[in-house]
Write a protein that holds these residues in place. Structure first.
Motif: not given
Length: 503
Positions: A192, A216, A218, A487-488, A500
């Protein structure tokens, strides 16, 4: 002493790089620390065996420390790097070690005295015999590996053919319109912070280190764009990833590349294969005449494997200094074309390249993300589209003071921000131009761009809708409006990829 210190420093650097690679491959921290201490102990013990006691010799260090280090290295290699194509090489190396050991034992026996000669001869015979057996096995394993690779390739081809015959396929539309089709060639798994953390310390060496420890992650899309031009034929902007990168990652990359990449970095369904999507639109990959490569990174160049007949237009600086994987370029390396960017200024861009000489397609240098990154401006009937590559990842990234991807640092970061500001100026000065991104994971790409280019033609209504959405996300001075800051959100299970949200 100075020589030993130099060797220690060299061993420390090599060992540190190896440990970083293992961490990149998700080896747990505790065993990695233990393994690192063993490596340090082995090097120190070989250089200064007395540190372990007066009676300790280098032979004992090799036996009691080198043995565990060797087994640990082999185990870690098999766990995180090994692929079946390595089997013949590994067996051949083992055969060579046995043969060398046999020769060494035989020579020691001839120099020895008393009755030790017979014992050394037997040991040499056993080591040499083992070497010969392993050599034969290495040769036999080559055929086994090749059969396995052919079977895998045949299964992939069956899946591709089945996906090509899907009901969603349609006939090619032939008229005088310039058509653009977004092609989603799968997803890539990124950190992220790498995607959105450029203003939070994800820059340069610090950013790369953080990608090793911050998990973290994505999934973001990888897009290529097909251009069907009535005068200039079929073209692609970037090529996305290919099937082998996603489903046979370790077989696609060589051993060195495997060390530096993640096995699960790409995801792709059969229907997302570039050749499948072209066929569903009524085209054939063999008809593509030109590829405009925004930069050489492998998530943009992987599809070149399917386009050996195409001319690949790219900035020479990226070819000479960019981070590229040669296998993706093997079939097109003789078909490269490098623009001179000598067509004069275009808006805030001091240089440009009118590729066809008629203003229909203009190349714009946007270095920073890579040494020779470039964007592509295509004129359509209703307006223009600007293919962004990786200068900016998503629509919110146009707010460069609030959202930024990880940058290389130093002058490269400065160049990338300068390129982004030139793009802002271009979009602000021409309300008939809309950006198209390679990795946009927002509604702009998944809903609006997909709808506007469903038939390949950007009409006035589609152009107006895209520009209206841009104005709803970004203020005239390129700030994010409320509700559009990323925002994660961690995965609910605690493992895997997060997502996200925009607030």
């Amino acid at each position: 002493m100075l020589g030993k210190i130099g060797l220690l420093v060299l061993a420390f650097v090599v060992g540190a790089v190896w440990l970083v690679v293992l961490r990149l491959k998700d080896v747990p921290l505790l065993p990695l620390v233990a393994y690192g201490l063993l490596l340090l102990g082995l090097v120190a013990g070989l250089l200064w065996p007395g540190v372990f006691g007066r009676r300790v010799t280098r032979r004992r260090v090799l036996t009691f420390v080198g043995g565990p280090v060797g087994l640990g290295t082999l185990g870690l290699y098999l766990a995180v790097v090994y692929y079946v194509t390595d089997l013949p090489v590994l067996v051949a190396l083992a055969a060579a070690v046995c043969l060398v050991e046999g020769v060494a034992v035989l020579l020691r026996g001839r120099r020895g005295a008393g009755g030790s000669g017979g014992r050394h001869t037997r040991r040499a015979f056993l080591a040499g015999g083992a070497g010969l057996v392993l050599g034969v096995l290495s040769g036999l394993s080559v055929g086994h590996v090749e059969r396995q690779r052919r079977e895998l390739s045949a299964r992939r081809e069956q899946e591709r053919q089945a996906a090509t015959r899907a009901p969603s396929s349609r006939r090619r539309i032939v008229d005088d319109a310039v058509r653009v089709f977004p092609i989603h060639t799968g997803d890539t798994i990124v950190t992220y912070g790498q995607f959105y953390g450029g203003l939070d310390g994800w820059e340069g060496l610090n950013g790369y280190v953080r990608t090793l420890v911050d998990k973290a992650q994505i999934a973001v899309p990888v897009y290529a764009y097909l251009i069907d031009h009535p005068r200039h034929g079929l073209m692609l902007v970037d090529t996305g990833v290919n099937w082998e990168q996603a489903h046979d990652h370790d077989g696609y990359y060589d051993m060195t590349s495997r060390l530096l990449t993640q096995r699960d970095e790409y995801r792709m369904t059969p229907g997302q294969d570039l050749r499948v999507q072209l066929a569903r639109l009524g085209y054939d990959a063999k008809e593509i005449t030109t590829v405009f490569l925004t930069h050489v990174h492998d998530d943009h160049a992987g599809g070149l494997r399917y386009l050996p007949q195409a001319t690949v237009v790219m900035d020479r600086r990226d070819w000479e200094y960019g981070v590229l994987y040669p296998h993706s370029f093997d079939l097109v390396k003789d078909n490269l074309s490098f623009p001179a960017f000598d067509s004069g200024a275009l808006g805030a861009f001091p240089g440009s390249q009118d590729h066809f000489g008629d203003g229909s397609l203009v190349l714009l240098p946007t270095p920073g993300h890579s040494p020779g990154h470039m964007c592509v401006l295509l004129r359509l009937d209703a307006g223009s589209v600007l293919f962004m590559g990786d200068t900016l990842y998503t629509l919110p990234h146009l707010a460069t003071g609030q959202v930024r991807q990880m940058t290389i640092g130093g002058p490269d970061t400065v160049h990338q921000i300068e390129a982004a500001r030139r793009i802002q100026h271009l979009l602000a000065s021409d309300p008939g131009t809309v950006p198209l991104f390679a990795h946009d994971n927002t509604r702009y790409q998944s809903d609006l761009v997909a709808s506007a280019f469903a038939q390949g033609v950007l009409g006035e209504a589609g152009l107006r809708e895209l520009r209206t959405h841009m104005e709803a996300v970004l203020t005239p001075d390129w700030r994010l409006r409320p509700g559009h800051a990323p925002r994660f959100v961690p995965p609910a299970s605690g493992t895997g990829s997060g997502r996200v949200e925009f607030r």
